[in-house]
Scaffold this active site. Structure first.
Site, short mmCIF file in Angstrom:
data_model
loop_
_atom_site.label_atom_id
_atom_site.label_comp_id
_atom_site.label_asym_id
_atom_site.label_seq_id
_atom_site.Cartn_x
_atom_site.Cartn_y
_atom_site.Cartn_z
N ASP A 108 -26.00 35.69 38.76
CA ASP A 108 -27.00 34.74 39.25
C ASP A 108 -26.81 33.38 38.59
OD1 ASP A 108 -29.69 34.07 40.56
OD2 ASP A 108 -30.15 33.78 38.43
N GLU A 160 -24.28 39.16 43.70
CA GLU A 160 -24.41 38.52 42.39
C GLU A 160 -23.76 39.36 41.29
OE1 GLU A 160 -28.48 35.89 42.89
OE2 GLU A 160 -28.64 37.90 42.00
#
Length: 241
Positions: free
Chosen positions: A64, A136
């Site tokens: 992320d 992610e």
């Protein structure tokens, strides 16, 4: 959707063929394949065993941050004349669950995930939140194994179709501007249903204004609110036309 094993019973770890397929998607042969295996391991596999340490959640945490950095850098380069507000809307669009789930869908990532049997039967592979988290996590694994340049290359390739010419508007902000501009007051949002396991819930949210409403589902409540807002705005604009 392709199933990895003839028995139909998911394993506790990704199959060798799935690891190879993931490497082809990422364009990188891993030095530490355990990182990639972890990135493809859904959190439901490790519930109650190791507090989720063997699942992809920690790699998602890393990915992320890498994703946000690379996209911010890319936007500054791509749109040198835009102000911070427009750049922020673009970034929010590119890193949001719908965009990442779309990436996962194009790449066929759901079929590569190792999931618990119960979650597999519940259709967890098709949930946008799960797919976005897996993207992610793969970015996190790629960054840790090969560095920022490799992660940058994958992110730009994967998100290129999501890069739009016009800066996207936040659906909730657009809906609020529309309703307030016509004296209708603020729209309201309410969770009308929650489904799925506790570690991967799906939220159904209703957005309403006066007597008009629309609903949407997502693995994150905020994403469901935005999707419902977009649907409600489309309904209101159609009725106003």
């Amino acid at each position: 959707m392709r199933r990895r094993r003839g028995s139909g019973a998911p394993s506790s770890s990704p199959a060798e063929a799935d690891l190879a397929a993931a490497e082809a998607i990422l364009g990188h042969a891993f030095n530490d394949r355990a990182l990639l295996a972890q990135a493809l391991s859904h959190s439901g596999l490790s519930q109650g065993r190791d507090q989720g340490l063997a699942s992809n959640e920690r790699l998602e945490f890393v990915g992320d941050r890498v994703l946000g950095l690379v996209v911010a850098e890319w936007l500054i380069e791509r749109f040198p004349a835009e102000r911070e507000g427009a750049l922020g809307r673009r970034l929010a669009h590119l890193v949001a669950e719908p965009s990442l789930a779309s990436v996962a869908g194009r790449l066929g990532l759901g079929a590569l995930l190792a999931v618990a049997p119960g979650d597999d039967r519940a259709g967890v592979r098709d949930r946008p939140a799960v797919l976005a988290d897996a993207v992610e996590a793969m970015i996190g694994a790629l960054y840790l194994d090969a560095g920022l340049e490799a992660a940058r290359g994958f992110i730009r390739r994967a998100l290129a179709p999501e890069m739009v010419v016009d800066a996207p508007r936040d659906p909730k902000s657009a809906l609020q501007e529309w309703t307030l501009g016509r004296g209708l007051g603020l729209p309201e949002y309410r969770v009308v249903a929650t489904s799925g396991p506790s570690h991967a819930p799906t939220f159904r949210v209703r957005a309403s204004c006066r007597d008009t409403w629309a609903e949407a589902e997502a693995g994150v409540k905020q994403a469901a609110e935005k999707a419902a807002a977009a649907s409600l705005l489309a309904l209101l604009e159609k009725g106003d036309g």
